[in-house]
Scaffold this active site. Structure first.
Site, PDB file in Angstrom:
ATOM      1  N   GLU A 156      -5.606 -12.987 -11.925  1.00 35.89           N
ATOM      2  CA  GLU A 156      -6.013 -11.814 -11.153  1.00 35.89           C
ATOM      3  C   GLU A 156      -7.516 -11.504 -11.205  1.00 35.89           C
ATOM      4  O   GLU A 156      -7.918 -10.364 -11.487  1.00 35.89           O
ATOM      5  CB  GLU A 156      -5.211 -10.587 -11.605  1.00 35.89           C
ATOM      6  CG  GLU A 156      -3.705 -10.802 -11.481  1.00 35.89           C
ATOM      7  CD  GLU A 156      -2.865  -9.605 -11.941  1.00 35.89           C
ATOM      8  OE1 GLU A 156      -3.438  -8.641 -12.481  1.00 35.89           O
ATOM      9  OE2 GLU A 156      -1.647  -9.651 -11.754  1.00 35.89           O
ATOM     10  N   ASN A 197      -4.126 -17.905 -11.134  1.00 34.47           N
ATOM     11  CA  ASN A 197      -2.911 -17.184 -10.741  1.00 34.47           C
ATOM     12  C   ASN A 197      -3.262 -15.793 -10.209  1.00 34.47           C
ATOM     13  O   ASN A 197      -4.087 -15.091 -10.797  1.00 34.47           O
ATOM     14  CB  ASN A 197      -2.029 -17.050 -11.996  1.00 34.47           C
ATOM     15  CG  ASN A 197      -0.634 -16.546 -11.717  1.00 34.47           C
ATOM     16  OD1 ASN A 197       0.059 -17.065 -10.841  1.00 34.47           O
ATOM     17  ND2 ASN A 197      -0.198 -15.534 -12.457  1.00 34.47           N
ATOM     18  N   HIS A 233       5.195 -11.060  -6.183  1.00 36.17           N
ATOM     19  CA  HIS A 233       5.905  -9.787  -6.410  1.00 36.17           C
ATOM     20  C   HIS A 233       5.965  -9.101  -5.044  1.00 36.17           C
ATOM     21  O   HIS A 233       4.925  -8.741  -4.498  1.00 36.17           O
ATOM     22  CB  HIS A 233       5.139  -8.902  -7.390  1.00 36.17           C
ATOM     23  CG  HIS A 233       5.072  -9.488  -8.766  1.00 36.17           C
ATOM     24  ND1 HIS A 233       6.175  -9.549  -9.587  1.00 36.17           N
ATOM     25  CD2 HIS A 233       4.049 -10.032  -9.465  1.00 36.17           C
ATOM     26  CE1 HIS A 233       5.826 -10.104 -10.738  1.00 36.17           C
ATOM     27  NE2 HIS A 233       4.548 -10.413 -10.688  1.00 36.17           N
ATOM     28  N   GLU A 263       5.809 -15.753 -10.084  1.00 33.15           N
ATOM     29  CA  GLU A 263       6.377 -14.505 -10.625  1.00 33.15           C
ATOM     30  C   GLU A 263       7.220 -13.769  -9.587  1.00 33.15           C
ATOM     31  O   GLU A 263       7.125 -12.546  -9.441  1.00 33.15           O
ATOM     32  CB  GLU A 263       5.258 -13.565 -11.104  1.00 33.15           C
ATOM     33  CG  GLU A 263       4.271 -14.204 -12.055  1.00 33.15           C
ATOM     34  CD  GLU A 263       3.210 -13.231 -12.579  1.00 33.15           C
ATOM     35  OE1 GLU A 263       3.373 -12.006 -12.457  1.00 33.15           O
ATOM     36  OE2 GLU A 263       2.200 -13.730 -13.115  1.00 33.15           O
ATOM     37  N   ASP A 265       9.667 -11.633  -7.498  1.00 33.42           N
ATOM     38  CA  ASP A 265      10.751 -10.650  -7.481  1.00 33.42           C
ATOM     39  C   ASP A 265      10.635  -9.870  -6.171  1.00 33.42           C
ATOM     40  O   ASP A 265       9.586  -9.897  -5.514  1.00 33.42           O
ATOM     41  CB  ASP A 265      10.815  -9.736  -8.719  1.00 33.42           C
ATOM     42  CG  ASP A 265       9.501  -9.080  -9.102  1.00 33.42           C
ATOM     43  OD1 ASP A 265       8.634  -8.916  -8.228  1.00 33.42           O
ATOM     44  OD2 ASP A 265       9.340  -8.713 -10.284  1.00 33.42           O
TER      45      ASP A 265
HETATM   46  C1  XIL Z   1       4.008  -7.577 -16.758  1.00 34.05           C
HETATM   47  C2  XIL Z   1       5.261  -7.595 -17.640  1.00 34.05           C
HETATM   48  O1  XIL Z   1       6.358  -7.940 -16.845  1.00 34.05           O
HETATM   49  C3  XIL Z   1       5.460  -6.260 -18.285  1.00 34.05           C
HETATM   50  O2  XIL Z   1       6.535  -6.325 -19.237  1.00 34.05           O
HETATM   51  C4  XIL Z   1       4.183  -5.779 -18.977  1.00 34.05           C
HETATM   52  O3  XIL Z   1       4.369  -4.475 -19.466  1.00 34.05           O
HETATM   53  C5  XIL Z   1       3.008  -5.823 -18.024  1.00 34.05           C
HETATM   54  O4  XIL Z   1       2.894  -7.126 -17.479  1.00 34.05           O
HETATM   55  N1  XIL Z   1       1.343  -9.846 -13.045  1.00 34.05           N
HETATM   56  C6  XIL Z   1       1.312 -10.655 -14.156  1.00 34.05           C
HETATM   57  C7  XIL Z   1       2.269 -10.423 -15.270  1.00 34.05           C
HETATM   58  O5  XIL Z   1       0.568 -11.647 -14.164  1.00 34.05           O
HETATM   59  O6  XIL Z   1       1.738 -10.769 -16.524  1.00 34.05           O
HETATM   60  C8  XIL Z   1       2.746  -8.991 -15.299  1.00 34.05           C
HETATM   61  O7  XIL Z   1       3.756  -8.881 -16.293  1.00 34.05           O
HETATM   62  C9  XIL Z   1       3.254  -8.584 -13.942  1.00 34.05           C
HETATM   63  C10 XIL Z   1       2.155  -8.668 -12.904  1.00 34.05           C
END
Ligand code: XIL
Length: 350
Positions: A156, A197, A233, A263, A265
């Site tokens: 990020e 990422n 996400h 990641e 969802d």
């Molecule tokens: C999130 C986890 O899922 C949580 O449990 C934690 O509190 C915060 O981080 N992008 C990412 C991940 O790269 O590392 C994040 O994970 C979600 C967003």
């Protein structure tokens, strides 16, 4: 034996062999299909759940061939005090993966979140922070050398409109922090695949353009980067389009980079309707289909094994139920869609 009878024997044997492969039962799990296609389907793992929840462990090992730690390889977990590394929780995941013949993605070596106080509140100069970054990346990547096949090295770094995100890293070191991290990771574990990422850069958009320009520049300057992680996400309100995703993957592939969906969802309202669950399943299907259609896209990971431990309700109050399995470990329509997509004939590669 006569030539003709040898020939007929060979013909009969090869017919038998091909009959056997046709008769082989079709896989019944995501993992079965993924293994058959030599593709990676993975999930982010919560260590407390892994340690305490047997059905969770079973589901994880049955349905996925790849894992990524949700939190325990982040900076605050791995170097809570300067120079004092803690790998116990990460090692538990690696051990589980070894026992179950799964691959491990590493997440993440440098991010603006999950920083311990000694980093976030430290007094830094460009030189001292660059050195602390090198030491961290090198300490973590060398501990896991040979055990982790792909690292999210930088997470990020690009802001929502495509600008360089303001953070401790960019403010104190400047954009060079990215290159410092990739070079240190490559030195510590030359065989691991190294990823940039990010979120919100999956379909073509100004932010996706900025990520593309960033990795293009890294690649052009010989910085050791192998791939781009697309977090994915999403929600029902987001723009998710298979064609746009594929175009984005194609242009990254043309740089000589691979892509992982890292990641995924798809959050929906807590009081979701059956239509919303179907809409969610369609987004899951489109993304997997788009990835499978592009040879450069080699893995899709979901951000959690089942809804019970998902980060969504905390992050987005009122929303949840974003994964393939519900709180009772039951598969959802998104899961059935994935099985269907994985069982589709592989598209001819162009
Ligand atoms: C999130 C986890 O899922 C949580 O449990 C934690 O509190 C915060 O981080 N992008 C990412 C991940 O790269 O590392 C994040 O994970 C979600 C967003």
């Amino acid at each position: 034996m006569k030539k003709t009878s040898v020939f007929s024997l060979v013909v009969i044997l090869s017919l038998l062999l091909s009959a056997c492969s046709v008769l082989q039962p079709a896989p019944t799990t995501l993992r079965g299909w993924a293994d058959q296609r030599k593709f990676e389907i993975g999930a982010a793992v919560s260590i407390p759940a892994l340690e305490s929840d047997e059905p969770y462990r079973e589901l994880l090992a049955r349905e996925f061939n790849t894992v990524v730690p949700e939190n325990v390889m982040k900076w605050d977990a791995t170097e809570p005090q300067q120079g004092k590394f803690t790998f116990e929780d990460g090692d538990k995941l690696v051990e589980f993966a070894e026992q179950n013949k799964m691959r491990v993605r590493g997440h993440t070596l440098v991010w603006h979140q999950a920083l311990p106080d000694w980093v976030a509140k430290g007094e830094w100069t460009k030189e001292t922070l660059s050195e602390a970054l090198r030491q961290h990346v090198s300490g973590v990547a060398s501990h896991y050398k040979g055990k982790i096949y792909a690292w999210d090295v930088v997470n990020e770094a690009v802001g929502d409109s495509g600008e360089m995100r303001g953070s401790l890293w960019s403010n104190v070191i400047g954009p060079e922090y990215i290159e410092i991290a990739f070079r240190a990771a490559d030195e510590a574990d030359p065989d691991a695949l190294l990823f940039y990422n990010d979120y919100g850069a999956e379909m073509i958009s100004p932010k996706a353009d900025a990520v593309y320009e960033l990795v293009k520049d890294l690649k052009a300057r010989g910085v050791p980067i192998d791939g781009v992680g697309m977090q994915m996400h999403t929600s029902l309100d987001d723009y998710v389009d298979q064609t746009s995703l594929q175009l984005n993957i194609k242009r990254i592939a043309a740089l000589g980079l691979i892509v992982h969906i890292t990641e995924m969802d798809v959050r929906i309202p807590d009081d979701f309707t059956p239509e919303q669950v179907q809409a969610q399943a369609k987004i899951y299907a489109d993304v997997l289909r788009g990835c499978l259609a592009e040879p450069a896209c080699q893995a899709v990971l979901v951000w959690g094994v089942n809804d019970k431990y998902s980060w969504i309700p905390q992050q987005y109050p009122g929303l949840g139920a974003g994964l393939l399995f519900d709180e009772a470990y039951q598969s959802k329509p998104a899961y059935q869609e994935w099985i269907k997509v994985l069982s589709e004939k592989e598209p001819p590669s162009d």
